[in-house]
Every structure is written in C-alpha cells, then in structure tokens.
Design an enzyme around this catalytic site. Structure first.
Site, short mmCIF file in Angstrom:
data_model
loop_
_atom_site.label_atom_id
_atom_site.label_comp_id
_atom_site.label_asym_id
_atom_site.label_seq_id
_atom_site.Cartn_x
_atom_site.Cartn_y
_atom_site.Cartn_z
N ASN A 140 -9.61 7.57 -9.62
CA ASN A 140 -8.97 8.08 -10.83
C ASN A 140 -7.70 7.30 -11.12
O ASN A 140 -6.69 7.87 -11.46
CB ASN A 140 -8.61 9.56 -10.57
N SER A 150 0.49 6.96 -9.13
CA SER A 150 -0.79 7.08 -8.44
C SER A 150 -0.60 7.68 -7.05
O SER A 150 0.28 7.27 -6.29
CB SER A 150 -1.43 5.69 -8.33
N GLY A 151 -1.43 8.64 -6.73
CA GLY A 151 -1.43 9.20 -5.39
C GLY A 151 -2.55 8.56 -4.59
O GLY A 151 -3.68 9.03 -4.62
N SER A 200 -4.88 8.43 -9.55
CA SER A 200 -4.77 8.42 -8.09
C SER A 200 -6.11 8.02 -7.52
O SER A 200 -7.12 8.02 -8.21
CB SER A 200 -4.45 9.83 -7.58
N TYR A 218 -5.70 13.94 -10.51
CA TYR A 218 -5.41 14.72 -11.72
C TYR A 218 -6.46 14.47 -12.80
O TYR A 218 -6.72 13.32 -13.18
CB TYR A 218 -4.03 14.32 -12.24
#
Lengths: 354, 354, 354, 354
Positions: free
Chosen positions: C202, C271-272, C233, C130
C-alpha cells in the site's frame, strides 16, 4: 585499616550467594589479565589494560553468545556492530583508557596474527574509560606490547582489584575508583549457574553513593578538592555459564543498569555506561554448519537477571574498597574510600530492634 | 492511619524539590483523566483507563517530541514504531489493562474523528499492565466510551492516585499498587524546568522493596497469601517542559530504569517495563515546513536525568501509599502497604548520631 | 487479459526457485485466512483482515522465534516490544486497516480465551496499512467477529491475492495494490529450507516502480487522477522453516528492505514499512525449562538473506498483478496494473543479442 | 577506454539532479582527503586512509547532527555509541582497512592534541572495510602519520575516486572497487539542499550487479579467477546541509540500504554495511547552553530520502567506473569493470520504441 573487599568488612549486598572467589573468574574458563602502568617519568602515567578471555585460546574458533547495552553512550566499545548483528563473540576483550582504545583494538588483531588464528579479519571488543585527571593521557603511553602482555598473562582464579589494569587511573563517586569484580551462584531448573561481573568504575558524584541503601556519600561529605563528578564512565562485563541466546545476553546486560543504580549511578551525560554480557553455556564452533544449542527458558531467567544486578553492584563496591589513594598529573589526588569510616557509618545505620 | 502521599508521612526521597502538586500536572499544559471501573456484577471488575494529554486539544496539530525505552519488553505500548522513527507525539496517551489495549487505542482514533481532527490516520500511544489477578479481565469490560470518558474528563491540577484509572487493579511489590505521580523542579542554564512522572505500578517482589534505601519489604515480611511476584509490569510516563529533542527524550526515558531500581524493580521476565518521555518545550506545528526549535545542551541535562529517576521513584512510592486494600476475583485480596508500620520501620532505620 | 500471477505472465524475478505454491504457505504449517469486507451500504466499505498462523493451534504453547525490522516506522505493529525483548512469537498474526488494529488485536486475546489457552496474558501481533482512500475507515466497520473469522478460516495450500483480507483497499505505486505472496527454496549445508513472504502492499509512487529492473512505472505514465503517492505503507511477513535464532530472524526481516527497493520502494515519510520474520525450525515449548535448539551457522545464511529479498519483491509484484480495479469512497478509483501493457513493456526492454 | 565517471559514459541513474561536482564536497564545508599506500616492498601494500571533515576545523567546537544505521554489522564504526546516544558529531571521520581502525582512531585523538582542541576526550568515528585479498594487511602498514596526512590534506572541490584512500584495495561485485562519490540537489519548502555520498565499496557478488536496472553482472559473466564474493563490506557517508535533527539523520542513513539494493547489494553475512549520515544545517556550538535549531518537517523529507538512495547508488557505480585493475598479494588480480563492454551492454538493453 588495610584495603579489603566489601564482604571482608562484614557488609553484604544482595541476597544471592557469591562463588568461590566472588569474581568473574568463578565462571569456568574465564581468564583475566592486567598490564598496570604507574610511572613518574618521563611523564606521570597512571593507566593500563585489562584483558578478559571468555574462554581460553579456543575462543578464536569456539565463540560465545553475547549482547550489549548502552545505558549512556558517552564511551566506546569497539566490535559493537557485529555483536549487535550476530550475537557472537570470538575474541578476547580489553578495557583501557579512552585515548588508547585504538592501539589496544589493533593489538588483538596482531595477537591473532601472531598466534596463527585462521580468520581473515577480526572485529575485537575494546572498551574504555577516561583517566586523564590522574594520567597524562595525551602522552599516549600504552603500546601494542602492553595490550598483548595483559592478554598473555590472563589467568583463572582470584584476581586483583582497585588500581590495576585499565582501572588504574579511575575515579568513582569522587573517591579513587578502579577495577572490581564479584559473582553469584544461581540455582534454577535443576541446574547451577555462575554469573560474574568485572567493572572498570570511573563515574559518579559523591552525594549519590549508597551501600546497601545507606547514603554513605552524603555521610562522608564533599571532597575538599573537586574531582570529576559528572564525567567518567563505567564499563561492565558480565559473564555466565548459563545456556543463553544472544537476545538473552542483551537482557542480562541491561540489568547492569539496576546494579549501577543501587550504588548511585544515574548515567550522567558525560558518562560512557556500556555493558557487555556473554554466556559460555553454548558453543558455536567455526567448523559447524549447524550448531546444537540449549536455551534456558526466559521464564526461568529471573534469578539470573537479579544476579546480574547484584554482581554489578558488588563489583563496583569492591573497586571502591580496593582502590588506594593516588596522586597523578597536575598534583591531582583521588582519595580512597576510607574503610574505617565506612564501617562506622554502616554501623550507625543499623536498624534498631522492632 | 489514612492513606497519604509519601511526603505527607515525612519521608523524602531524592534531593531535588518537587513542584506545586508534586504531580505530572505540574508540567504546564499536561492533563490527566481517569475512568475507574469497580463493580461486582455481572462479574468482578477492577480496572480502568488513564488518559494523559501532553498538551490540551492543540496536541492534534502541535506535536511534542518524545522517546521510548523498553527496559523489559513484556508489555505493549502501541505507537512505538512511529515515535522511534520520528520522535513526535501528536495525540493523547492512554494506559489500561492488557486485554483492552486495542479498544482503547482505536477509541483515540474515534475521538479524533469525533473532534474533526484533520489527519488521515493516527498511531495512538496506549500502554498496559495486567490486572487479571483482581479483575475479571477476560470479560473485557472496557468499552470505547470508557476510554473516551477518561480522555474527556482530563484536567490540570492535583490528580488522584492509587486505585484509579488503569491502575485500579494493580499489585506492586506484592502490595496493592496502582497509579502514582511526582514531579521535580530543575534549575539550569538560567532557566527553570519542571519534570513529572506518572506511573502505573504493577510489578515486583516484596523482598526487594526499598524506600530511601531502607529494605522495607524484608522488614514487612512475606505475604500470607501469595500474590503475583514475578509477573506484572510498570508503565512510566515522563513529561517535561524543557526544550529537548527526540533523542534527548529517549535518554530521559532510560532514566526511569534508575528510579525503578531504587524502589527495587529489577525487570523480571514477566514484566513489561516500558517508559515514554515527552518534552513540551518545543512546538512542531502541522502547518510548518520548517520548525524553529531550542535544544538544551546535552552537557546541561544532568539534573534532568537525575530528576527523571527521582520522579519515577517517588511516583511508584506514591502509588503504593495511596492504593487501598482490594478484594477482587477468586477471592484474591491485595493488601495495602501499611503506612503506620512503614513509618515505624523508617524510624528504626534512622541513623544514630555520629 | 485476466489477472494473473507474475510468473504466469512469463516474468521471472530473482534467481532462486519458488516452492510448490510460490506462497508463504509453502513453509510447512503456515496457515493464512482472510475476511474481506466489500459493501456499499450503509457506507462504502473496502477493507478486511488477514490472519497468518506460524503453526497450527499448537502455536499457543509451541512458540517460534521471530524478529522485527522497521524500515520506516509510520505504522503500527503491536507486540513489538516483546518480540524485540524475547524473540518469541506464540500467537497468530493479523494485518488489517489502520483504524482497526486495536479491535483486531483484542480479538486475538478473545480467541485465546474462547479456546481455553492457558496463558495469563497475551501480546498479539497486529499490523496495519491505511485504506481510507477507498474505504470509509472512520465508520470502523471491522468487528471482533471479522477478525476471528479470518483466524478461524485459515488454511494451508494456495492462497488468494489482490483485493483480499487486510489488503482489500490498498494502493501500491499508484495502482490498485493488496495482498501478495511468494516463496523460495534454499539448499544449504545439506538441508533444504523454504522461505515465504506475505505482503500487504500500500505504498509508493508510480515513477519509481520497476519490475526486474525495467522502469515500468515511468513507461506506464502518470495517473490521470492523483492517487496517494507518498503515504501508504507495506507490511511484510517472512516465514521460514530454517533453524534460526531470534537475532537471525531480525537479519532476515531487514532484507525485506532490499526486495522493497528492487520494486521501487524508498520508504517515504508517510509509509509504515515494518517487517516481521519468524522461523519455525525450532520449537520453544511452554512446558520446557531448557529448550534444545539448532542454529544455522550465520556464515551459511547468505542464500536465505537473498531469498528474503526475492520473496518480498515477488510478493509485492503478485499483489499488483492480482489486484483488480476498485472504486471506493468519494468516487475514488484505483486502477489495476494493466497486464497486457505490462507484458508489452517487458518485451520492449528485452535485450538485443550480443 | 579510459576510466570515467558513470555520467561521462552517458549513463544516468536516478531522477534528481547532481550538484556541481557530483560529489560529497558539493555540500558546503565538506572536505575530503586521502592517503594512498601502494608499494611492493618490503611487502605488497594496497591500502590507505580516507578522511572526511563535516566542517572545517571548526567541527571541534561546532558539532553537526548525525545518525547511523547498520544494515549488516559485520564491520566496525567506532564512535557509534555516542552518536546513537547524543546524535552529535564533533570530529572528522576516517575510513581505512579493517586491521588499522584502531591506529587511525587514536590518530584523531592525537590530531586533536596537536591542534590544542579543548576537549578532555574524544570518541572519533573510524570505519573500515577489509582489503586483505590484495593488501598484506597483517603487515599493519598504516601509521599514525598516514592518518594525519589524510586529515591534513583534505580539501573542498572535486575529489579522486577508485583506488584511493581507504578504498585502495577494495573489490566490489567481483570487480575492482574503491572510493566513489555523488550528490543530488533537492528543492523543497522554498529552500535548496545538497546531499552527497562517499562510499568505500568492497562487497557483493557479480551476478547481482545492476546498473539502472540492467543486469550488467550477469551479462559480463563470472570471473575467471574467483574473487571474494560474500565477504567484503560497504561504508556509506551521507552529508547534507538540510536542517535535520539526529533522528532524521538516522532515517537518511537507512536509505543507503535502498541505493545499495539498486546496485545489487543484499548485505551478505560477511559484509559490514554501515551507514553514517550527518547534517550541517544546524550548529551546536560547545559554548552554548541552549542551541537554536531549525528542523525540516518530516513530511517534507521525501526528496531527501530518495536522494540519499540515489547518491549511494551512483557513488558505488562511480567507484566501480573509476577503479583500475590491480594486482596485489599472492598474485591476486582484481579486474576493473570494463567500461566499453558496459556501454555496449547498456545499449543492448535500451528499450525498443513503443
């Protein structure tokens, strides 16, 4: 009418042809052995151990690929983590009753030590279903020796069904359950593969039981004396000689769900419905740093996927047809599926001409 | 005979009672909307978008618990990773054709922006099945506006089935397939729960199709012109108002496999058989640091598990019964399941008296 | 001090040697392309698309094996279900911002249609992080053309890092983040394998940032203006030419967790952290019914597992070292990691002589 | 220098504060017990059993939520399938050596029978690491009584570390390993939660060992006599009193990977790195049909996630600091981590003033 296999009653489920024995042992190299414990003293024992060798003793150093699916995990299958991680199976498999998973699991370590297998450690695969409704499970009757005996006596060729091995004290769809097997032959990509199932069937409610779509359970009516309906479990072992990778074995294992559904199993909360599939079509030798493999194209797996469902279905039905009425602890009696009535009902459901 | 729902033909599958509409919208708060695109110029379009709201617009800040199962993963369901991780669903769901998953997924982000949803980012759930045998999929006809229209027009109450929404161009068991729905009412622990299914049915071979165990596919014989058999997919959305946790939703989702098996789906390699279950019985509000929840005891889930299988089964059959013959690209025609013949065959399979 | 790669600063993490470019493109055949969008009108755009080709265009018919691990699934990676099911990847991969996953995913379908790829459908892999703190994400600036441009311009050889492609608007450990890459050479079983990582970084809080064990984040102190700490993420793409099976790719992917931990990533809730590993060492051609494969013995994977962790670690640090200070929407500024201070701190932590 | 805990050496890892005992027993209700077997006749025995009670004996009818993660599955944790399915843990946990998982697992069934637990069957959780380098594992010295003794002697309060219980014969980073523990206090949402870890640490190569980022393993140099490097395993048990759901326990378990990475564990192929997390903050009583639960918002889990990593890290280091040099079978000696040298090296790595 004496106990018989489903096909001997003239009832055929599925569309693919079975192998020579209609058994998991149609897959070349597979061996099955049983220890069956039926005794009334000092306590009422109705239990046992089933052993399945994916190959002969060369399995210790020549692994097969394998994959597991848990449809409903109220059960135990040791060795799970390593098969999920690596996809290799390098030891025999056992199935027994719930309280004895441990001793049977360690027995495979002991067998390896006895036979001088050169491996620092082992993570054996042992699964279970619960037989405490007929068997005095809390007397813990199964010993290391019983497990090793089942492993040692395993053979190829036709195998016993019903009240044998780990399946001795089982109840299935509120009839006497047990051990069952079936196989299918699949032709694809110019090759012929065999796939076989062995089940330890100990699950299900009577009203959901179907044979080839016929609601045989509803027709036979409820039990007079309640038997366990929503507890119980089913272990399915699928074997094939097709050249599949671990991820493809996982897919095969998942299809046992389909065969189970066809018989009427919906995976009730209390059921440990755990399925293991292995493929002998590749060899992963302990001595190799690089293994050369073959992989059947995923696009060409459809017949195998269907066959996995069909063998599971028929193996369960063979367990039901073979198992004989048994009385166990607390005067509990599990009644066998009455074959003459079964044949009559199937006859009544034959379609009228178009 | 006009198209009808399965029960309107006098055919009842399963044993649990349906809800008022026999639809996923029997679960309070669930809304369903469709955009259906059928056009012959400039290209042959047979496609659409189905929208399912787990709650009304409050879903953006009042999440439901959810769980996913992939029986055969040759498909797409975006949002998967987050549902697997956290078990929460806080946005509407869409189903569309394979080539348009992306634009529909982003459209949900755009809808959230339009409606001033206060969330930095979204991970919307959009699933698909492939309609390229009837629809000119590579013309990419679905737009952001089509997706938003389906979301905006969603309503409670009875919903359309067959050639509507994402199900417009489907083929199922080599008949015209599409969208279908069903529901069940479950009484347990002194409470009453509703469970509903909505399916986008686009899978399967004709010879395996069964209705209440009757091999209707074999009876109806093969198609004259081959239709896709081993490709295709099925998306199942299960909704319930029972107070389930995420891990229990996963269990529910897995039972769609059972209902699919009862109709004759075995999860062929080319099939994306992906199932999402969500439960509205708990509220997880964005504003809460601690949520207070209720959990139905796992021991008391059996009727819900069976109901998940039953609703899936009947929703597929409703899709088949509702969908009408459609001619699409390349002159391809998918024929509807002939209801009069169906009724005749079911009649022929009625059991004779005992 | 101008931006530089970590090793150019005299800082070496890990023990295995890097490849020629210390980049994912050291793995033969891997191509990487970027579309970078930086504009101030009509709105503040700081975003882009990163494309990774596992092979050249032959990937459409000559698949690689792949596996995915989600360490924390607050993210999206489309195509997941099919890779989890089958372990094959037969299309290029893209990474972009969260709101544009869909359009980029569909763009890969459009590219396949443009290039006459003979496949009925595709399930492309597109992941995201994101960038809405710097980028006007809700203006949805990324188009189909942007995605296709990144795919079309992909090349072998050295590749750009920092504020490029999908990594343009990233923030990492509260410094400016972005795209980074690294590689390792592994000698085992008489063969030489290359493994490379590409990350879109990120995530993370400043106080946890470490370089070669040195708590550089704590030394550099907190940010003056708060930046996103616990959201964000990281996507990690791992590539190798080792002959691994899908299940082995899954294992490799899981080791990105280790490299991430070494830098200070703990997988916060927002967080991904999703990791994809693929292996080009086998070829699975669409035309084959049986593929012949090689498998590196699991026992011989240790150096590869460690290398997966090392490349992830260094790729993140390269992203931090390359990314330059950026001002974006709402006057937000993400400051670059100050390299001169970094070198000073590392010097202060050099051990004294024994 | 006598053996000590890490903090007693003035070395602090992580940033969150520990609990009173810096032990898993800081979580209210948790009890730990050991059976330690050290004998030289008839064979060289260096093994044992560790028991962890998630609650007191009320655990049999008042379950906790739980979740498992396998970072590298070359190990065994029985009970896995049921925890994955249902997320409930209703029995004590044991850890022992690889060859004795079975007998210890069955011993928990026997304990339940002895104590009249009203449950038809049990699926106990027993994990293992391999101690055959120091212990004559193939003599199978562990008995049912040893396991029950560990369970019966479990207590709250401070607990022993190092060469005790299942950790007796462990080797970690090529030093003597064993059992270790640590805890953290987390303040969030106006509540105070405790999280504790207990590890059985038996993995890793010396060159990767780090303490607070310092490459202590490289500084201490290689072992004179080779010890197992790439085999071995680590079991991590995480306990918290936070009100977490099963899916949140899975997330917690996954963070043990991070703590393990900080110490230098990369999950080599031969390692069984399996992590179990349970949360006592909810009660699921066997008598309830609906349980009332609390759930900490996922958004508020970050401190707990970091604490899971920190406790794992420190528990491993405590195991290394506590374990004493041991000579076992075949004259093998595993040397303790030399604490005086450790302190010196840490001193040498202290940063110079800015």
């Amino acid at each position: 009418m004496p106990r018989a296999r489903l096909r001997d009653l003239g009832i055929v489920t599925g569309t693919l042809p079975p192998g020579q024995w209609n058994a998991i042992t149609d897959v070349p190299g597979i061996r099955v052995g049983y220890t069956t414990l039926i005794d009334d003293t000092p306590s009422i024992i109705r239990t046992g151990v089933t052993a399945v060798w994916p190959r002969g003793p060369e399995i210790w150093t020549d692994a097969v690929f394998a994959g597991i699916h848990s449809f409903n995990g109220n059960g135990e299958m040791t060795g799970w983590a390593w098969i999920a991680e690596q996809g290799l199976l390098a030891s025999p498999i056992c199935i027994t009753n719930t309280h004895s998973v441990g001793i049977v699991r360690d027995a495979i370590c002991r067998l390896a030590a006895r036979d001088k297998v050169e491996m620092p450690w082992l993570l054996p695969v042992v699964a279970e279903t619960y037989d405490g409704w007929l068997n005095d499970a809390v007397s813990f009757p199964i010993t290391t020796e019983h497990a090793i005996a089942a492993l040692d006596c395993a053979t190829t060729g036709p195998i016993a069904e019903g009240n044998v091995g780990g399946g001795t004290g089982m109840i299935c769809h509120e009839f006497k359950g047990g051990t069952g097997t079936a196989s299918r032959i699949v032709q694809t990509v110019g090759e012929t593969y065999t796939i076989g199932a062995l089940v330890q069937a100990n699950y299900g409610s009577r009203d959901l039981l179907r044979i080839d779509g016929v609601p045989i359970g509803r027709e036979l009516g409820p039990t007079e004396v309640p038997t366990p309906r929503e507890a119980g479990s089913i272990i399915v072992i699928l074997a094939t000689d097709a050249p599949l990778l671990p991820i493809q074995c996982q897919r095969l294992a998942r299809r046992a769900t389909t065969g189970l559904a066809w018989v009427g199993g919906v995976g009730f909360n209390g059921s440990g419905d755990i399925f293991l599939a292995f493929a002998t079509g590749n060899h992963v030798r302990a001595s190799e740093t690089i293994s050369t493999l073959r992989m059947l194209s995923p696009d060409k797996m459809n017949a195998l996927l269907q066959a996995a469902a069909e063998t599971t279905e028929e193996a369960i039905l063979n367990a039901l047809c073979a198992a004989e009425t048994m009385t166990g602890v607390h005067g509990h009696t599990a009644h066998e599926l009455p074959l003459d009535t079964l044949v009559n009902v199937m006859q009544r459901y034959r379609p009228r001409p178009a």
